[in-house]
Design a protein around this motif. Structure first.
Motif, PDB file in Angstrom:
ATOM      1  N   VAL A 118       0.905  -1.093  -0.011  1.00 47.72           N
ATOM      2  CA  VAL A 118       0.068   0.026  -0.045  1.00 47.72           C
ATOM      3  C   VAL A 118       0.835   1.283   0.016  1.00 47.72           C
ATOM      4  CG1 VAL A 118      -1.821   1.237   1.166  1.00 47.72           C
ATOM      5  CG2 VAL A 118      -1.652  -1.394   1.399  1.00 47.72           C
ATOM      6  N   VAL A 119       0.732   2.175  -1.169  1.00 41.63           N
ATOM      7  CA  VAL A 119       1.451   3.493  -1.138  1.00 41.63           C
ATOM      8  C   VAL A 119       0.720   4.560  -0.970  1.00 41.63           C
ATOM      9  CG1 VAL A 119       3.018   4.828  -2.468  1.00 41.63           C
ATOM     10  CG2 VAL A 119       3.224   2.214  -2.540  1.00 41.63           C
ATOM     11  N   PHE A 120       0.900   5.379   0.001  1.00 39.70           N
ATOM     12  CA  PHE A 120       0.233   6.576   0.208  1.00 39.70           C
ATOM     13  C   PHE A 120       0.793   7.786  -0.598  1.00 39.70           C
ATOM     14  CE2 PHE A 120      -0.958   3.924   3.907  1.00 39.70           C
ATOM     15  CZ  PHE A 120      -2.409   4.045   3.822  1.00 39.70           C
ATOM     16  N   GLU A 121      -0.202   8.483  -1.384  1.00 41.66           N
ATOM     17  CA  GLU A 121       0.295   9.898  -2.084  1.00 41.66           C
ATOM     18  C   GLU A 121      -0.210  10.850  -1.468  1.00 41.66           C
ATOM     19  OE1 GLU A 121       0.743  10.158  -5.988  1.00 41.66           O
ATOM     20  OE2 GLU A 121       1.806   8.361  -6.295  1.00 41.66           O
ATOM     21  N   SER A 122      -1.354  10.907  -0.565  1.00 40.31           N
ATOM     22  CA  SER A 122      -2.072  12.071   0.139  1.00 40.31           C
ATOM     23  C   SER A 122      -0.957  13.034   0.958  1.00 40.31           C
ATOM     24  CB  SER A 122      -3.329  11.594   0.907  1.00 40.31           C
ATOM     25  OG  SER A 122      -4.225  10.702   0.226  1.00 40.31           O
ATOM     26  N   THR A 123      -1.085  14.218   1.179  1.00 35.89           N
ATOM     27  CA  THR A 123      -0.481  14.955   1.737  1.00 35.89           C
ATOM     28  C   THR A 123      -0.604  14.911   3.114  1.00 35.89           C
ATOM     29  OG1 THR A 123       0.079  16.577   0.105  1.00 35.89           O
ATOM     30  CG2 THR A 123       0.436  17.300   2.289  1.00 35.89           C
ATOM     31  N   VAL A 124       0.104  14.350   4.146  1.00 35.48           N
ATOM     32  CA  VAL A 124       0.022  14.572   5.556  1.00 35.48           C
ATOM     33  C   VAL A 124       0.992  15.049   6.487  1.00 35.48           C
ATOM     34  CG1 VAL A 124      -1.354  12.295   5.463  1.00 35.48           C
ATOM     35  CG2 VAL A 124       1.092  12.286   5.505  1.00 35.48           C
ATOM     36  N   TYR A 125       0.654  15.006   7.701  1.00 37.35           N
ATOM     37  CA  TYR A 125       2.092  15.436   8.626  1.00 37.35           C
ATOM     38  C   TYR A 125       3.146  14.183   8.835  1.00 37.35           C
ATOM     39  CZ  TYR A 125      -1.286  13.495  11.732  1.00 37.35           C
ATOM     40  OH  TYR A 125      -2.307  12.625  12.498  1.00 37.35           O
ATOM     41  N   PRO A 126       4.266  14.621   9.014  1.00 39.35           N
ATOM     42  CA  PRO A 126       5.297  13.248   9.312  1.00 39.35           C
ATOM     43  C   PRO A 126       4.715  12.638  10.571  1.00 39.35           C
ATOM     44  CG  PRO A 126       6.428  15.634   8.941  1.00 39.35           C
ATOM     45  CD  PRO A 126       4.901  15.807   9.111  1.00 39.35           C
ATOM     46  N   GLY A 127       4.917  11.225  10.096  1.00 40.71           N
ATOM     47  CA  GLY A 127       4.319  10.259  10.981  1.00 40.71           C
ATOM     48  C   GLY A 127       2.807   9.796  11.005  1.00 40.71           C
ATOM     49  N   CYS A 128       1.998  10.305   9.987  1.00 40.34           N
ATOM     50  CA  CYS A 128       0.598   9.947   9.808  1.00 40.34           C
ATOM     51  C   CYS A 128       0.451   8.502   9.172  1.00 40.34           C
ATOM     52  CB  CYS A 128      -0.156  11.156   8.833  1.00 40.34           C
ATOM     53  SG  CYS A 128      -1.903  10.734   8.678  1.00 40.34           S
ATOM     54  N   THR A 129       1.380   8.526   8.199  1.00 41.95           N
ATOM     55  CA  THR A 129       1.145   6.924   7.525  1.00 41.95           C
ATOM     56  C   THR A 129       1.449   5.864   8.382  1.00 41.95           C
ATOM     57  OG1 THR A 129       1.977   7.684   5.421  1.00 41.95           O
ATOM     58  CG2 THR A 129       2.134   5.597   5.587  1.00 41.95           C
ATOM     59  N   VAL A 266      -3.387  25.052   2.550  1.00 43.46           N
ATOM     60  CA  VAL A 266      -3.723  23.952   3.401  1.00 43.46           C
ATOM     61  C   VAL A 266      -2.729  23.121   4.063  1.00 43.46           C
ATOM     62  CG1 VAL A 266      -5.156  21.528   3.511  1.00 43.46           C
ATOM     63  CG2 VAL A 266      -6.114  23.499   1.978  1.00 43.46           C
ATOM     64  N   ASP A 267      -1.704  22.905   3.346  1.00 44.64           N
ATOM     65  CA  ASP A 267      -0.670  22.063   3.770  1.00 44.64           C
ATOM     66  C   ASP A 267       0.131  22.776   5.206  1.00 44.64           C
ATOM     67  OD1 ASP A 267      -1.324  20.287   1.912  1.00 44.64           O
ATOM     68  OD2 ASP A 267       0.464  20.571   0.687  1.00 44.64           O
ATOM     69  N   PRO A 268       0.396  24.004   5.136  1.00 45.98           N
ATOM     70  CA  PRO A 268       1.140  24.458   6.308  1.00 45.98           C
ATOM     71  C   PRO A 268       0.175  23.931   7.492  1.00 45.98           C
ATOM     72  CG  PRO A 268       1.026  25.914   4.624  1.00 45.98           C
ATOM     73  CD  PRO A 268       0.239  24.910   4.054  1.00 45.98           C
ATOM     74  N   TYR A 269      -0.864  23.992   7.628  1.00 46.37           N
ATOM     75  CA  TYR A 269      -1.702  23.786   8.820  1.00 46.37           C
ATOM     76  C   TYR A 269      -1.629  22.168   9.236  1.00 46.37           C
ATOM     77  CZ  TYR A 269      -4.159  28.091   8.223  1.00 46.37           C
ATOM     78  OH  TYR A 269      -4.670  29.172   8.136  1.00 46.37           O
ATOM     79  N   TYR A 270      -1.163  21.138   8.455  1.00 48.28           N
ATOM     80  CA  TYR A 270      -0.912  19.974   8.844  1.00 48.28           C
ATOM     81  C   TYR A 270       0.430  20.052   9.627  1.00 48.28           C
ATOM     82  CZ  TYR A 270      -4.422  17.478   6.415  1.00 48.28           C
ATOM     83  OH  TYR A 270      -5.727  17.004   6.111  1.00 48.28           O
ATOM     84  N   LEU A 271       1.511  20.879   9.081  1.00 46.53           N
ATOM     85  CA  LEU A 271       2.759  20.801   9.692  1.00 46.53           C
ATOM     86  C   LEU A 271       2.618  21.614  11.229  1.00 46.53           C
ATOM     87  CD1 LEU A 271       5.617  20.366   9.634  1.00 46.53           C
ATOM     88  CD2 LEU A 271       5.965  22.513   8.606  1.00 46.53           C
ATOM     89  N   THR A 272       1.946  22.831  11.129  1.00 45.06           N
ATOM     90  CA  THR A 272       1.759  23.562  12.565  1.00 45.06           C
ATOM     91  C   THR A 272       0.893  22.536  13.520  1.00 45.06           C
ATOM     92  OG1 THR A 272      -0.389  24.651  11.766  1.00 45.06           O
ATOM     93  CG2 THR A 272       1.681  25.671  11.582  1.00 45.06           C
ATOM     94  N   TYR A 273      -0.303  21.784  13.110  1.00 43.92           N
ATOM     95  CA  TYR A 273      -0.839  20.753  13.986  1.00 43.92           C
ATOM     96  C   TYR A 273       0.012  19.779  14.543  1.00 43.92           C
ATOM     97  CZ  TYR A 273      -3.708  16.984  15.320  1.00 43.92           C
ATOM     98  OH  TYR A 273      -4.203  15.948  15.851  1.00 43.92           O
ATOM     99  N   ALA A 275       3.310  20.212  14.911  1.00 45.84           N
ATOM    100  CA  ALA A 275       4.291  20.897  15.743  1.00 45.84           C
ATOM    101  C   ALA A 275       3.642  21.356  17.015  1.00 45.84           C
ATOM    102  CB  ALA A 275       4.963  22.230  15.052  1.00 45.84           C
ATOM    103  N   ASN A 276       2.423  21.872  17.013  1.00 44.19           N
ATOM    104  CA  ASN A 276       1.758  22.136  18.242  1.00 44.19           C
ATOM    105  C   ASN A 276       1.498  20.811  19.104  1.00 44.19           C
ATOM    106  OD1 ASN A 276       1.530  24.892  17.783  1.00 44.19           O
ATOM    107  ND2 ASN A 276      -0.332  24.258  16.637  1.00 44.19           N
ATOM    108  N   ALA A 277       1.302  19.521  18.561  1.00 46.98           N
ATOM    109  CA  ALA A 277       1.147  18.227  19.310  1.00 46.98           C
ATOM    110  C   ALA A 277       2.397  18.148  20.054  1.00 46.98           C
ATOM    111  CB  ALA A 277       0.802  17.511  18.475  1.00 46.98           C
TER     112      ALA A 277
END
Length: 429
Positions: A118-129, A266-273, A275-277
């Motif tokens: 299974v290969v994911f292409e969707s943009t996510v924050y690091p660690g999501c996969t 949109v993508d920057p909000y995945y990174l800030t999310y 980072a905040n966590a």
């Protein structure tokens, strides 16, 4: 597995057939048997007729493709290599909305077999996969990650509307959970990617690489927007400044504007999310987001001020917005900041019409609450050229004057008509 795919002894599936998934599915389908899956039957019906619902590909793109379009998840059982390419939007609070991704992952998990990849292409924050998707695959399939199935991540890099930097011509990043699956995934993508493959050292590195590509652009555009706010107070045209500064060999070419769409806005909000966590509160990235998200209301307020200063009554003033999509020459309206301009103008009791040669009127109404103007029958006190569609670039001031009242305002967000509009009141970012 690669030999089996090329010999059509097994199939490759693509889950999610939007502006990312469909081109991938069609390219692979020229080399192997493909199952193209989407949850929307109306979209599947269009693709069965060789019609791209996103209006990015013409009918010839479907020629010579060995592909089955379906919304029946059971058809995915015939595949052994699965590519997940669903959207990853944000919610009304600018937080990641992983529902499409997790739903697609659950669907794949329910048909997963031993030996599948299974290969994911969707943009996510690091660690999501690995942290969010893999557990679902294990739970739904009853299989063990690493032992029974493998996972990889290969971020999409498709640029809507760009006919030069197309899928096969863009270097492809691949990553995987181990060396063996990394080589397999690289080899599979090599069958369609002419530009080459870059093997990331880990899935997290590949996820992070994708997310900073658009974050970098977002921050740089925010700088241009802030400069525009400053130069406007100095009565300096920002595009003239950028033109002069751009004569230096190492000056970066960015320009001000509305930052919408499904990537940069949109993508920057995945990174800030993420980072905040982890206990880190981003500063530059957040600052850029605040500036870029404020530009729609700023454009509207500036238009209103220009109307007042030039003797127009704001209440009931007719204003025409040209362009509704998030960027030029595409039909995609997702996260279009033109809607922010419209909403702000309406709050001043202006009478606002919107036109766009690419957008779908009913989609706009469903998403933002307004429809496109079928044809121009009135004269306007102001025109806002919000999106520089090619259909608009060929127009001239005589045309704009023919559809406006005396002393009309021309708002040119991308500076396309700088030096060309002289008799109307002109303003650009």
């Amino acid at each position: 597995m690669l030999d089996k795919l090329l010999n059509k002894e097994t199939k490759l599936s693509v889950i999610g057939l939007g502006y990312v998934g469909l081109p991938i599915a069609l390219e692979f389908a020229r080399k192997m048997k493909v199952v193209g899956f989407d949850i929307k039957p109306d979209r599947v019906d269009l693709m069965k007729q060789n019609i791209d619902p996103s209006k990015e590909l013409d009918k010839t793109a479907f020629d010579g493709c060995d592909i089955t379009f379906t919304c029946n998840a059971d058809d995915l059982k015939e595949a052994s290599f699965h590519v997940v390419a669903v959207p990853t939007p944000i919610n009304e609070h600018n937080l990641p909305n992983l529902n499409p991704l997790l739903g697609a992952t659950k669907t794949v998990g329910q048909i997963l077999k031993k030996g599948d990849v299974v290969v994911f292409e969707s943009t996510v924050y690091p660690g999501c996969t690995e942290d969010d998707c893999v557990p679902i695959l294990e739970q739904e399939s009853g299989l063990k990650f690493g032992l029974d199935f493998k996972v990889g991540y290969s971020p999409e890099r498709i640029n809507p509307g760009d006919k030069e930097h197309t899928l096969t011509k863009i270097l492809k990043i691949v990553s995987a959970s181990d060396d063996e699956s990394l080589q397999l995934i690289a080899d599979v993508y090599k069958t369609i990617i002419k530009a080459g493959i870059h093997k990331a050292s880990s899935i997290k590195v590949a996820e992070a690489a994708k997310i900073i590509e658009n974050t970098q652009r977002d921050v740089n555009i925010a700088l241009m927007n802030e400069l525009s706010l400053i130069f406007d107070r100095m009565d300096i045209n920002t595009y003239e400044v950028l033109e002069a500064a751009g004569t230096k060999w190492n000056f970066l070419q960015f320009s001000p504007g509305l930052v919408g769409g499904h990537c940069i806005g949109v993508d920057p909000y995945y990174l800030t999310y993420k980072a905040n966590a982890l206990g880190y509160h981003t500063k530059i990235i957040d600052g850029g987001r605040v500036i870029n998200d404020s530009m729609g209301p700023y454009v509207a307020e500036t238009t209103i001020k220009k109307l007042i200063r030039n003797g127009h009554k704001v209440n009931g003033a007719r204003i025409l917005i040209m362009g509704a999509t998030f960027k030029e020459n595409v039909s995609d309206i997702r996260n279009s900041k033109v809607a922010d301009v419209y909403k702000e103008l309406i709050s001043y009791s202006a009478n606002v019409d919107v036109m766009d040669p690419y957008a779908d009127s009913e989609e706009l109404f469903e998403e933002y609450g307004y429809r496109l103007l079928p044809e121009i029958t009135e004269k306007y006190a102001a025109i806002i050229l919000a999106v520089n569609h090619k259909d608009y670039i060929g127009l001239d001031e005589a045309y704009f004057k023919s559809i406006t009242t005396d002393n009309a305002i021309f708002i040119d967000l991308k500076g396309c008509f700088r030096g060309k509009v002289k008799d109307m009141v002109y303003w650009s970012l």
